[in-house]
Enzyme design. Structure first.
Site, PDB file in Angstrom:
ATOM      1  N   ARG A 179     -17.222  17.838   6.587  1.00 33.41           N
ATOM      2  CA  ARG A 179     -17.626  19.242   6.590  1.00 33.41           C
ATOM      3  C   ARG A 179     -18.675  19.567   5.523  1.00 33.41           C
ATOM      4  NH1 ARG A 179     -13.765  23.094   8.230  1.00 33.41           N
ATOM      5  NH2 ARG A 179     -12.206  21.545   7.656  1.00 33.41           N
ATOM      6  N   CYS A 238     -11.123  32.532  29.892  1.00 39.19           N
ATOM      7  CA  CYS A 238      -9.976  33.328  30.305  1.00 39.19           C
ATOM      8  C   CYS A 238      -8.753  33.049  29.454  1.00 39.19           C
ATOM      9  CB  CYS A 238      -9.695  33.073  31.778  1.00 39.19           C
ATOM     10  SG  CYS A 238     -11.108  33.544  32.758  1.00 39.19           S
ATOM     11  N   TYR A 248     -17.142  20.217  13.069  1.00 38.68           N
ATOM     12  CA  TYR A 248     -16.029  20.498  13.970  1.00 38.68           C
ATOM     13  C   TYR A 248     -16.387  21.607  14.955  1.00 38.68           C
ATOM     14  CZ  TYR A 248     -13.911  17.796  10.243  1.00 38.68           C
ATOM     15  OH  TYR A 248     -13.643  16.813   9.324  1.00 38.68           O
TER      16      TYR A 248
HETATM   17  N1  LLP Z   1     -11.164  11.397   5.917  1.00 37.20           N
HETATM   18  C1  LLP Z   1     -10.070  11.505   6.681  1.00 37.20           C
HETATM   19  C2  LLP Z   1      -9.084  10.434   6.669  1.00 37.20           C
HETATM   20  C3  LLP Z   1      -9.881  12.652   7.485  1.00 37.20           C
HETATM   21  O1  LLP Z   1      -8.806  12.762   8.220  1.00 37.20           O
HETATM   22  C4  LLP Z   1     -10.872  13.673   7.480  1.00 37.20           C
HETATM   23  C5  LLP Z   1     -10.722  14.862   8.302  1.00 37.20           C
HETATM   24  C6  LLP Z   1     -11.999  13.503   6.668  1.00 37.20           C
HETATM   25  C7  LLP Z   1     -12.123  12.360   5.891  1.00 37.20           C
HETATM   26  C8  LLP Z   1     -13.098  14.524   6.586  1.00 37.20           C
HETATM   27  O2  LLP Z   1     -12.628  15.722   6.104  1.00 37.20           O
HETATM   28  P1  LLP Z   1     -13.661  16.873   5.673  1.00 37.20           P
HETATM   29  O3  LLP Z   1     -14.453  16.364   4.515  1.00 37.20           O
HETATM   30  O4  LLP Z   1     -14.498  17.168   6.838  1.00 37.20           O
HETATM   31  O5  LLP Z   1     -12.765  18.006   5.297  1.00 37.20           O
HETATM   32  N2  LLP Z   1     -10.957  20.191  12.746  1.00 37.20           N
HETATM   33  C9  LLP Z   1     -10.592  20.741  11.464  1.00 37.20           C
HETATM   34  C10 LLP Z   1     -10.710  19.733  10.363  1.00 37.20           C
HETATM   35  C11 LLP Z   1      -9.927  18.471  10.640  1.00 37.20           C
HETATM   36  C12 LLP Z   1     -10.111  17.436   9.574  1.00 37.20           C
HETATM   37  C13 LLP Z   1      -9.552  16.130  10.010  1.00 37.20           C
HETATM   38  N3  LLP Z   1      -9.729  15.069   9.077  1.00 37.20           N
HETATM   39  C14 LLP Z   1     -11.451  21.968  11.200  1.00 37.20           C
HETATM   40  O6  LLP Z   1     -12.241  22.342  12.055  1.00 37.20           O
HETATM   41  O7  LLP Z   1     -11.315  22.607  10.151  1.00 37.20           O
END
Ligand code: LLP
Length: 428
Positions: free
Chosen positions: A291, A357, A386
């Site tokens: 992110r 819907c 995401y």
């Molecule tokens: N590493 C692992 C093992 C993870 O499971 C994830 C995210 C990341 C790195 C990256 O995380 P970030 O830096 O993006 O926070 N769909 C959700 C977020 C799900 C995150 C899943 N794992 C949303 O839209 O907020």
């Protein structure tokens, strides 16, 4: 730099007007700013330079080939969670020895693929998975499977219940107390090569304390396992939160400001609290941001179709729906919404909703927005992470096109899906 800002009142992605892009490519439309991704990558590396980290971009956040390609050219590694994501990285020429392969449920085929491609390591989440990886490696003569165990440090990171990962109430990792024994067993297995140790405590974390607490808890364990098994790296995972509110700010630290009433950590705070502990380990340090690198590098542009009032509520119906961007519906996530054209004076509370819907197909509730008319475009901000990667064809809706802007140049990096393509593979 901040990729999205107003010029003469109108919203631009770098040097390109969003209205112009919507005219040309239609809506809903994902628009990404290449410069923002490069800038965020460099800033992150910059604040952590004392530990010279290997940044492994978390592909799930946005897996478009053009974005992977930008990061690959910057020297980024990748964190993948499926054979499909690994294939994408390979497709753009990403270095396989900079890829870590995570996920609680890797199949035999995926393990074979990872071995064949030569990933840096599998991030293993259970003892049974460890046995499976050893078995697959054992069948290939002379192959050692490189592995790291994912430790669940049991630290509360806050954030939405559906995206917390670092406690024993969820499925991820191997409990802290059981990790040393698991390494001992794995270390005795000639089919396995123990390379590192990993943690990941959650996503959209905007305070430094959970990171600090988790790393502090991990350090003695990491030192012990480093000395006992010769581990080369400690991977601290991803999870760095971004600013969703006021995301269109101008100025130096535009994407990293105060969140609602909560004071979000700055990148410097993140670095200064972790670097001293990490540097003393004298190991390679890996990071898996998703992110942070791409979230505020993307917007979803959508057109206002209709407005209506029920007496109780005023709805603005747009042509993007929860199938295009599911975060608000799934997590009640906040995304700032901005008129693409020059905002009209005044403000009206409105629910901005999609055409799907489901009553959950809502981008915001009673949000005060400048008056919008049919045909106006809005930009749903912070949609780079995401967003497209979680999109679907629900309601048989073709997914949006994706455009990448670099300076004054815009390029379609994924064509809009066509309806006729949606039933390919189906049989009457
Ligand atoms: N590493 C692992 C093992 C993870 O499971 C994830 C995210 C990341 C790195 C990256 O995380 P970030 O830096 O993006 O926070 N769909 C959700 C977020 C799900 C995150 C899943 N794992 C949303 O839209 O907020």
């Amino acid at each position: 730099m901040h990729g999205f800002q107003r010029k003469g009142g109108k919203l631009f992605a770098e040097g390109v007007s969003l209205d112009g892009l919507a005219d040309r490519y239609g809506t809903p439309l994902y628009v990404y700013s290449a410069g923002t991704i490069v800038d965020h990558y460099r800033r992150l590396r910059g604040v952590l330079r004392a530990v010279n980290p290997l940044i492994c971009y978390s592909v799930k956040a946005n897996s478009n080939l053009a974005i992977l390609s930008i990061l690959s050219r910057l020297g980024s590694g990748f964190d993948v969670v499926s054979g499909g994501e690994l294939e994408r990285v390979r497709k753009v020429g990403g270095k396989m020895d900079r890829c870590v392969f995570a996920g609680v449920g890797k199949t035999r085929e995926e393990i074979e693929l990872g071995l064949r491609f030569g990933v840096k390591a599998f991030h293993v989440e259970s003892e049974e998975e460890l046995e499976q990886i050893a078995a697959v490696a054992g069948r290939k003569k002379g192959r050692h499977a490189p592995i790291a165990l994912r430790v669940n440090p049991d630290v509360e990171a806050g954030g939405h219940a559906k995206i917390t990962t670092g406690t024993y109430a969820n499925k991820f990792g191997i409990p802290y107390e059981l990790v040393a024994a698991a390494y001992r067993r794995a270390g005795a297995d000639p089919r396995l090569h123990l390379r590192g140790i990993q943690m990941h405590i959650g996503s959209q974390i905007t305070r430094v304390e959970p990171f600090r607490a988790a790393v502090r808890k991990m350090i003695p364990l990491v030192e012990r396992l480093r000395d006992r098994h010769g581990l080369e790296y400690f991977d601290v995972g991803g999870g760095l939160g971004i600013v969703y509110e006021d995301a269109l700010a101008s100025g130096r630290d535009g994407w990293w400001k105060t969140l609602r009433s909560e004071k979000a950590m700055t990148l410097n705070e993140y670095a200064t609290s972790l670097v001293p502990m990490l540097r003393d380990l004298k190991m390679d340090i890996l990071l898996e941001p998703g992110r942070f690198l791409v979230g505020n590098a993307g917007v979803l542009v959508s057109e206002v179709l209709y407005r209506k009032s029920t007496g109780q509520k005023y709805f603005t119906i747009v042509d993007a729906g929860m199938n295009d961007l599911v975060r608000p519906a799934l997590y009640e996530a906040y995304h700032q919404i901005e008129p693409v054209g020059k905002p009209r004076p005044g403000a009206i509370p409105t629910d901005v909703v999609g055409p799907v819907c489901e009553s959950g197909d809502v981008f915001c509730h009673d949000r005060s927005l400048p008056p919008l008319e049919r045909g106006d475009r809005v930009a749903i901000l912070s949609a780079g992470a995401y967003g497209f990667s979680m999109s679907s064809n629900y309601n048989t809706r073709p997914r949006p096109a994706e455009v990448l802007v670099t300076g004054s140049r815009a390029r379609v990096v994924r064509a809009r899906e066509r309806v006729a393509g949606l039933w390919q593979g189906e049989r009457k």
